[in-house]
Scaffold this motif. Sequence first.
Motif, short mmCIF file in Angstrom:
data_model
loop_
_atom_site.label_atom_id
_atom_site.label_comp_id
_atom_site.label_asym_id
_atom_site.label_seq_id
_atom_site.Cartn_x
_atom_site.Cartn_y
_atom_site.Cartn_z
N ALA A 138 -2.52 2.02 2.38
CA ALA A 138 -2.48 0.63 1.95
C ALA A 138 -1.42 0.40 0.88
CB ALA A 138 -3.85 0.21 1.42
N ASP A 171 0.89 -2.09 2.57
CA ASP A 171 0.45 -3.45 2.20
C ASP A 171 1.00 -3.91 0.87
OD1 ASP A 171 -0.97 -3.37 4.48
OD2 ASP A 171 -2.96 -3.43 3.57
N THR A 186 -2.65 -10.01 0.16
CA THR A 186 -2.18 -9.65 1.50
C THR A 186 -2.35 -10.80 2.49
OG1 THR A 186 -4.31 -8.68 2.17
CG2 THR A 186 -2.70 -7.20 1.14
N GLY A 220 0.58 -6.90 5.33
CA GLY A 220 -0.52 -6.43 6.15
C GLY A 220 -1.83 -6.58 5.42
N THR A 221 -2.93 -6.45 6.16
CA THR A 221 -4.25 -6.62 5.58
C THR A 221 -5.21 -5.50 5.96
OG1 THR A 221 -4.03 -9.02 5.58
CG2 THR A 221 -6.25 -8.14 5.43
N ALA A 266 -2.18 -0.07 10.48
CA ALA A 266 -1.02 -0.82 10.00
C ALA A 266 -0.04 -1.12 11.13
CB ALA A 266 -0.32 -0.02 8.91
#
Length: 230
Positions: A47, A51, A113, A119-120, A228
Amino acid sequence: MTLVLVIAAVVAGGSLTAGAALGLVWTPPKRVLAIVLAFASGAFITALATDLFVESVETAGFVLPAASLLAGAITYVVAILLVERSGRGGEGTTLFLGSLFDGVPESVALGITFVGDAGTLPLFAAIVINNVPEGIGGASDMHSGGFSTTAILVLWTATGIVLSLTVVAGSVLLRGASPAALAVIRSFAGGAVLATLADATMPEAFDEGGPAVAIATAVGFLLTFALALV
């Protein structure tokens, strides 16, 4: 405000409360919790890379996000040191406040995000996977420390609500922010999350799970990296 944002906020914050409630009636083997925490650590690494920091560097260059990331890490460390040295309320209160310091930057980052093209899924998955064992361990330790069941449920439910609201606030309040401002905030939150991994999550996982947690961390990284790519 989108329905997806609200659902993500409720699940992210609620997973901590759910873990705490579970910890009052069932305590899984510490090795199992350690493996889950290690998996979550790998997920957080993904992440951070996909992200948070990379998105910040792409929009604001390297220097500003790098400085912000370091500031986030330093702020987290200072806050945790102050809590630990105060010792007010005993170990249970320290665990509770520590969860807040862990959860707020993660929740802000998750909210951000939803702004723009970041991205989340990896960050959302990492938060949920991490919150459940954290809630289990925190509630169990507080109960052993003399806190009543009602007090524990109230505290952890309040924490879950605060974190859910923080996710929404991180998205709604920053929706009109400039790309540079988002990069700074995103990197700051990422630095705090990275400090959390180094200071608490990874050491705790290794202490309880041994070298096997290295494999769990790698698996967590790979699976959330695959998310992702979705």
